[in-house]
Scaffold this active site. Structure first.
Site, PDB file in Angstrom:
ATOM      1  N   SER A 146       0.949  -1.052   0.076  1.00  0.00           N
ATOM      2  CA  SER A 146      -0.084  -0.103   0.013  1.00  0.00           C
ATOM      3  C   SER A 146       0.928   1.336  -0.081  1.00  0.00           C
ATOM      4  CB  SER A 146      -0.947   0.177   1.449  1.00  0.00           C
ATOM      5  OG  SER A 146      -1.810   1.209   1.587  1.00  0.00           O
ATOM      6  N   TYR A 156      -0.749  -0.398  10.095  1.00  0.00           N
ATOM      7  CA  TYR A 156      -1.035  -0.380   8.963  1.00  0.00           C
ATOM      8  C   TYR A 156       0.042  -0.396   7.816  1.00  0.00           C
ATOM      9  CZ  TYR A 156      -3.660  -0.783   4.654  1.00  0.00           C
ATOM     10  OH  TYR A 156      -4.330  -1.452   3.593  1.00  0.00           O
TER      11      TYR A 156
HETATM   12  P1  NAI Z   1     -10.986  -6.180   2.103  1.00  0.00           P
HETATM   13  O1  NAI Z   1     -11.012  -5.704   3.191  1.00  0.00           O
HETATM   14  O2  NAI Z   1     -12.014  -6.079   1.305  1.00  0.00           O
HETATM   15  O3  NAI Z   1     -10.337  -7.302   1.633  1.00  0.00           O
HETATM   16  C1  NAI Z   1      -9.222  -8.639   2.453  1.00  0.00           C
HETATM   17  C2  NAI Z   1      -9.925  -9.315   2.267  1.00  0.00           C
HETATM   18  O4  NAI Z   1      -8.631 -10.278   3.115  1.00  0.00           O
HETATM   19  C3  NAI Z   1     -12.063 -10.407   3.012  1.00  0.00           C
HETATM   20  O5  NAI Z   1     -12.427 -10.910   2.245  1.00  0.00           O
HETATM   21  C4  NAI Z   1     -11.519 -10.819   4.099  1.00  0.00           C
HETATM   22  O6  NAI Z   1     -12.619 -11.313   4.248  1.00  0.00           O
HETATM   23  C5  NAI Z   1      -9.863 -11.363   3.638  1.00  0.00           C
HETATM   24  N1  NAI Z   1      -9.104 -11.817   5.332  1.00  0.00           N
HETATM   25  C6  NAI Z   1      -8.901 -11.214   6.493  1.00  0.00           C
HETATM   26  N2  NAI Z   1      -7.649 -11.791   7.432  1.00  0.00           N
HETATM   27  C7  NAI Z   1      -7.927 -12.639   6.170  1.00  0.00           C
HETATM   28  C8  NAI Z   1      -7.127 -13.905   7.266  1.00  0.00           C
HETATM   29  N3  NAI Z   1      -6.556 -13.798   8.684  1.00  0.00           N
HETATM   30  N4  NAI Z   1      -6.832 -14.830   6.855  1.00  0.00           N
HETATM   31  C9  NAI Z   1      -7.659 -14.889   4.935  1.00  0.00           C
HETATM   32  N5  NAI Z   1      -8.490 -14.243   4.570  1.00  0.00           N
HETATM   33  C10 NAI Z   1      -8.700 -13.186   5.420  1.00  0.00           C
HETATM   34  O7  NAI Z   1      -9.884  -5.354   1.305  1.00  0.00           O
HETATM   35  P2  NAI Z   1      -9.492  -4.592   0.481  1.00  0.00           P
HETATM   36  O8  NAI Z   1     -10.084  -3.136  -0.085  1.00  0.00           O
HETATM   37  O9  NAI Z   1      -9.821  -5.670  -1.205  1.00  0.00           O
HETATM   38  O10 NAI Z   1      -7.764  -4.314  -0.093  1.00  0.00           O
HETATM   39  C11 NAI Z   1      -7.618  -5.441   0.268  1.00  0.00           C
HETATM   40  C12 NAI Z   1      -5.715  -5.715  -0.276  1.00  0.00           C
HETATM   41  O11 NAI Z   1      -5.751  -4.043  -0.903  1.00  0.00           O
HETATM   42  C13 NAI Z   1      -5.199  -5.404   1.287  1.00  0.00           C
HETATM   43  O12 NAI Z   1      -4.267  -6.277   1.716  1.00  0.00           O
HETATM   44  C14 NAI Z   1      -5.398  -3.721   1.967  1.00  0.00           C
HETATM   45  O13 NAI Z   1      -4.844  -3.887   2.684  1.00  0.00           O
HETATM   46  C15 NAI Z   1      -4.542  -3.282   0.517  1.00  0.00           C
HETATM   47  N6  NAI Z   1      -4.570  -2.259   0.032  1.00  0.00           N
HETATM   48  C16 NAI Z   1      -6.336  -1.529   0.357  1.00  0.00           C
HETATM   49  C17 NAI Z   1      -6.949  -0.426  -0.853  1.00  0.00           C
HETATM   50  C18 NAI Z   1      -7.405   0.176  -0.297  1.00  0.00           C
HETATM   51  O14 NAI Z   1      -7.747   1.809  -0.260  1.00  0.00           O
HETATM   52  N7  NAI Z   1      -8.945  -0.740  -0.957  1.00  0.00           N
HETATM   53  C19 NAI Z   1      -4.858   0.654  -0.666  1.00  0.00           C
HETATM   54  C20 NAI Z   1      -4.131   0.138  -0.019  1.00  0.00           C
HETATM   55  C21 NAI Z   1      -3.420  -1.257  -0.270  1.00  0.00           C
END
Ligand code: NAI
Length: 250
Positions: A146, A156
């Site tokens: 990120s 984070y």
């Molecule tokens: P999200 O919260 O929609 O998706 C994350 C997924 O990871 C969820 O489905 C959740 O159930 C799963 N998860 C959480 N803990 C887990 C575990 N212990 N084992 C297996 N699965 C687990 O988040 P989003 O927005 O799709 O982000 C995805 C990735 O992108 C993350 O790594 C986030 O840090 C990164 N990111 C997101 C940004 C954003 O603005 N949305 C910006 C920069 C990075």
């Protein structure tokens, strides 16, 4: 016509929603057999079903990326279903429901669990998967970082700094096996999790970007496909910012 990821087996963690779901759908649309891996079985099963309904190949496997046993079981399940593994996207993280607190005061147990998922999860998944990539003659791992790694953003951001370091270190440990390890650093991206995390503040964030809009999961997909494909066959240890110009490094 042969599709770019035909005969490739790719695991995407955190693929039950958000950016991970778009990775899974986009890679399946180009011929990959995808393993939708997530803690959330209900949503994860739905993603795999949607991919199959669209004519793609997908299986859901429950995983907790912070568990050595669970990550090992995921790799075994992928191999027994599809015969091998060619790629891995370490996308899972605690993000949408993350607590706001300072490094100097965050509850210690929460901090340890957070790091176990958001940093060590990528290492555990890599440890479980790399022998199978090696068996196929090589492969590609993409870690989800990120731009928070370059900005003040507490634990984070600290976990994402760790993801960048892990990317560089593992690129060397695995390069001799023809396994490439890169990362994508998204800027603020329009997912349900961001709507929960940032809310109205996201509009303010956009003003500081060179390109005046939030990113979309599809913006990230293009970078992921590049890093997973042979177009990036001499690219490793890199962190690619896909962030509308939010950050720059000299
Ligand atoms: P999200 O919260 O929609 O998706 C994350 C997924 O990871 C969820 O489905 C959740 O159930 C799963 N998860 C959480 N803990 C887990 C575990 N212990 N084992 C297996 N699965 C687990 O988040 P989003 O927005 O799709 O982000 C995805 C990735 O992108 C993350 O790594 C986030 O840090 C990164 N990111 C997101 C940004 C954003 O603005 N949305 C910006 C920069 C990075």
């Amino acid at each position: 016509m042969r599709m770019r990821f035909q005969d490739k087996v790719i695991i995407i963690t955190g693929a039950a929603q958000g950016i991970g779901e778009v990775y899974a759908r986009g890679l399946a649309a180009e011929g990959a057999s995808v393993i939708v891996a997530d803690l959330n079985a209900e949503l994860g099963e739905q993603v795999a079903e949607k991919i199959r309904a669209d004519g793609g190949e997908a299986s859901f496997v429950t995983v907790d990326v912070s568990s050595p046993e669970s990550t090992a079981a995921l790799a075994i399940a992928a191999v027994s279903t599809y015969g091998g593994i060619d790629g891995l996207i370490n996308n899972a993280a605690i993000y949408g429901a993350m607590k706001f607190d300072l490094l100097i005061s965050v509850d210690w147990d929460y901090y340890q669990q957070f790091m176990a998922v958001n940093l060590n999860g990528a290492l555990l998944m890599t440890r479980a998967v790399y022998p199978h990539l090696q068996q196929r003659g090589g492969g590609s791992i993409v870690n989800q970082s990120s731009t928070a790694a370059y900005l003040y953003s507490g634990f984070y951001g600290l976990a994402k700094v760790g993801i960048n370091g892990l990317t560089q270190q593992l690129a060397h440990e695995l390069g001799g096996m023809n396994i490439r390890v890169n990362a994508i650093a998204p800027g603020p991206t329009d997912t349900e999790a961001t709507r929960i995390q940032a809310g109205e503040a996201a509009k303010e964030l956009v003003k500081g970007l060179a390109l005046k809009r939030l990113g979309t999961p599809t913006d990230m997909l293009g970078a992921a496909k590049f890093l997973l494909s042979d177009d990036a066959s001499w690219v490793t240890g890199q962190v690619l910012a896909v962030d509308g110009g939010q950050t720059f490094r000299l």
